[in-house]
Design a protein around this motif. Structure first.
Motif, mmCIF file in Angstrom:
data_model
loop_
_atom_site.group_PDB
_atom_site.id
_atom_site.type_symbol
_atom_site.label_atom_id
_atom_site.label_comp_id
_atom_site.label_asym_id
_atom_site.label_seq_id
_atom_site.Cartn_x
_atom_site.Cartn_y
_atom_site.Cartn_z
ATOM 1 N N THR A 16 22.614 50.911 99.670
ATOM 2 C CA THR A 16 22.261 51.856 100.736
ATOM 3 C C THR A 16 23.504 52.263 101.521
ATOM 4 O OG1 THR A 16 20.069 50.871 100.923
ATOM 5 C CG2 THR A 16 20.815 52.205 102.779
ATOM 6 N N ASN A 17 24.363 51.303 101.832
ATOM 7 C CA ASN A 17 25.606 51.617 102.549
ATOM 8 C C ASN A 17 26.509 52.513 101.721
ATOM 9 O OD1 ASN A 17 24.826 50.160 104.782
ATOM 10 N ND2 ASN A 17 25.939 48.322 104.193
ATOM 11 N N ASN A 18 26.594 52.252 100.407
ATOM 12 C CA ASN A 18 27.387 53.105 99.521
ATOM 13 C C ASN A 18 26.853 54.527 99.517
ATOM 14 O OD1 ASN A 18 29.080 51.037 98.799
ATOM 15 N ND2 ASN A 18 28.078 50.634 96.851
ATOM 16 N N LEU A 19 25.546 54.655 99.410
ATOM 17 C CA LEU A 19 24.920 55.978 99.398
ATOM 18 C C LEU A 19 25.239 56.724 100.692
ATOM 19 C CD1 LEU A 19 23.072 58.087 98.099
ATOM 20 C CD2 LEU A 19 21.138 56.885 99.114
ATOM 21 N N ARG A 20 25.117 56.057 101.806
ATOM 22 C CA ARG A 20 25.426 56.694 103.098
ATOM 23 C C ARG A 20 26.903 57.094 103.180
ATOM 24 N NH1 ARG A 20 22.165 52.354 106.657
ATOM 25 N NH2 ARG A 20 20.088 53.220 106.334
ATOM 26 N N THR A 21 27.775 56.212 102.724
ATOM 27 C CA THR A 21 29.208 56.498 102.762
ATOM 28 C C THR A 21 29.537 57.718 101.913
ATOM 29 O OG1 THR A 21 29.717 54.176 103.120
ATOM 30 C CG2 THR A 21 31.505 55.566 102.300
ATOM 31 N N GLY A 115 36.959 69.238 91.575
ATOM 32 C CA GLY A 115 36.930 67.945 90.901
ATOM 33 C C GLY A 115 36.555 66.839 91.882
ATOM 34 N N ILE A 116 37.153 66.874 93.061
ATOM 35 C CA ILE A 116 36.831 65.890 94.104
ATOM 36 C C ILE A 116 35.388 66.064 94.555
ATOM 37 C CG2 ILE A 116 37.366 65.166 96.477
ATOM 38 C CD1 ILE A 116 40.329 65.931 95.833
ATOM 39 N N LEU A 117 34.953 67.308 94.702
ATOM 40 C CA LEU A 117 33.566 67.578 95.076
ATOM 41 C C LEU A 117 32.612 66.961 94.052
ATOM 42 C CD1 LEU A 117 31.510 69.104 96.918
ATOM 43 C CD2 LEU A 117 31.718 71.000 95.308
ATOM 44 N N ALA A 118 32.885 67.162 92.766
ATOM 45 C CA ALA A 118 32.029 66.606 91.710
ATOM 46 C C ALA A 118 32.007 65.078 91.778
ATOM 47 C CB ALA A 118 32.506 67.075 90.341
ATOM 48 N N LEU A 119 33.149 64.468 92.026
ATOM 49 C CA LEU A 119 33.225 63.014 92.145
ATOM 50 C C LEU A 119 32.323 62.520 93.274
ATOM 51 C CD1 LEU A 119 34.878 60.531 91.003
ATOM 52 C CD2 LEU A 119 36.354 60.865 92.984
ATOM 53 N N LEU A 120 32.400 63.178 94.415
ATOM 54 C CA LEU A 120 31.583 62.781 95.562
ATOM 55 C C LEU A 120 30.101 63.031 95.309
ATOM 56 C CD1 LEU A 120 33.905 64.021 98.437
ATOM 57 C CD2 LEU A 120 33.465 61.653 97.749
ATOM 58 N N ILE A 121 29.768 64.162 94.701
ATOM 59 C CA ILE A 121 28.357 64.436 94.378
ATOM 60 C C ILE A 121 27.846 63.375 93.410
ATOM 61 C CG2 ILE A 121 26.774 66.017 93.203
ATOM 62 C CD1 ILE A 121 28.460 68.343 94.304
ATOM 63 N N TYR A 122 28.626 63.105 92.370
ATOM 64 C CA TYR A 122 28.194 62.137 91.361
ATOM 65 C C TYR A 122 27.894 60.777 91.988
ATOM 66 C CZ TYR A 122 28.066 59.089 87.351
ATOM 67 O OH TYR A 122 27.669 58.148 86.439
ATOM 68 N N PHE A 123 28.822 60.268 92.797
ATOM 69 C CA PHE A 123 28.609 58.951 93.381
ATOM 70 C C PHE A 123 27.506 58.950 94.433
ATOM 71 C CE2 PHE A 123 32.909 57.863 91.739
ATOM 72 C CZ PHE A 123 32.466 56.874 90.878
ATOM 73 N N THR A 124 27.169 60.108 94.961
ATOM 74 C CA THR A 124 26.055 60.193 95.898
ATOM 75 C C THR A 124 24.722 60.177 95.166
ATOM 76 O OG1 THR A 124 27.416 61.460 97.445
ATOM 77 C CG2 THR A 124 25.042 61.582 97.753
ATOM 78 N N ILE A 125 24.655 60.790 93.989
ATOM 79 C CA ILE A 125 23.346 60.954 93.337
ATOM 80 C C ILE A 125 23.132 60.121 92.075
ATOM 81 C CG2 ILE A 125 23.174 63.313 94.220
ATOM 82 C CD1 ILE A 125 23.636 64.260 91.298
ATOM 83 N N TRP A 126 24.130 59.408 91.577
ATOM 84 C CA TRP A 126 23.992 58.799 90.254
ATOM 85 C C TRP A 126 22.839 57.820 90.139
ATOM 86 C CZ3 TRP A 126 24.812 53.681 88.689
ATOM 87 C CH2 TRP A 126 25.410 52.840 89.633
ATOM 88 N N ARG A 127 22.445 57.173 91.205
ATOM 89 C CA ARG A 127 21.288 56.268 91.163
ATOM 90 C C ARG A 127 19.982 56.976 91.516
ATOM 91 N NH1 ARG A 127 22.209 50.222 92.374
ATOM 92 N NH2 ARG A 127 24.346 49.957 91.712
ATOM 93 N N GLN A 128 20.077 58.209 91.975
ATOM 94 C CA GLN A 128 18.898 58.925 92.450
ATOM 95 C C GLN A 128 18.244 59.795 91.385
ATOM 96 O OE1 GLN A 128 18.436 57.802 95.518
ATOM 97 N NE2 GLN A 128 20.475 56.915 95.452
ATOM 98 N N GLY A 195 30.838 47.056 97.599
ATOM 99 C CA GLY A 195 30.326 47.333 98.936
ATOM 100 C C GLY A 195 31.071 48.436 99.630
ATOM 101 N N SER A 196 31.915 49.167 98.888
ATOM 102 C CA SER A 196 32.638 50.273 99.520
ATOM 103 C C SER A 196 32.310 51.568 98.854
ATOM 104 C CB SER A 196 34.140 50.046 99.454
ATOM 105 O OG SER A 196 34.581 49.877 98.129
#
Length: 196
Positions: A16-21, A115-128, A195-196
């Motif tokens: 949850t903390n990772n998702l928020r970050t 590329g950075i945008l895609a990285l951030l989107i991916y890590f935000t949604i990969w579990r969703q 955890g980061s």
């Protein structure tokens, strides 16, 4: 039994903390991206610092012996076939090395930012979602289209579908790296456990 429950709870809290970050970083990155989009005039020549170093070097000669080969290589690269193809892709007329350096710098910027945008989107949604690669690419392209649409209406800015393609290529390249890195599991595991 209590120990297992505590471990599971701790892992869920980290997730949850990772998702928020990542969501916060994604929102900040999109705000930065659109801040640049809403600027009606960006500096036309982004090569000014390079020109100043070369001018300073020509006057004092402190780098000339060390950089002669590099200057020659860069000069040849800026007149190369791939650079000519980039001009053809954009429908622009080649106006010399400085113009080519300016174009390359700007398009590399598009590639990197998305590329950075895609990285951030991916890590935000990969579990969703079951299709994080597809959704990441679609969201990145949607933001790129919105970016160009905004620029279409601003004085002093231009809107090009080619920029959307370069943006998409930047996003797809990052997704390919994630996919090839142990099928994405190494990166996902590293960040979900740290955890980061």
């Amino acid at each position: 039994m209590d120990h297992l429950t505590n471990q599971r709870s701790s892992a869920e809290t980290r997730t949850t903390n990772n998702l928020r970050t990542y969501l916060l970083l994604l929102i900040i990155w999109i705000l930065i991206l659109f801040t640049f989009s809403f600027q009606s005039r960006l500096p036309l020549d982004v090569t000014y610092p390079v020109k100043e170093v070369i001018r300073y070097d020509n006057e004092l000669g402190f780098l000339s012996s060390q950089t002669a080969y590099l200057k020659q290589w860069v000069s040849l690269a800026l007149e190369s076939q791939p650079v000519q193809l980039l001009y053809l892709f954009y429908g622009l007329e080649y106006k010399g090395k400085w113009s080519a350096l300016n174009l390359l710098y700007r398009k590399l910027g598009h590639f990197t930012v998305y590329g950075i945008l895609a990285l951030l989107i991916y890590f935000t949604i990969w579990r969703q979602t079951a299709s994080p690669y597809l959704w990441t690419l679609l969201l990145s392209l949607s933001i790129a289209l919105m970016d160009e649409w905004i620029q279409y209406y601003l004085p002093g800015r231009s809107s090009r579908i080619q920029d959307v393609l370069v943006d998409g290529l930047g996003a797809a390249s990052v997704l390919l790296v994630i996919r090839l890195t142990s099928n994405g599991r190494f990166i996902q595991k590293k960040y979900s456990e740290s955890g980061s």
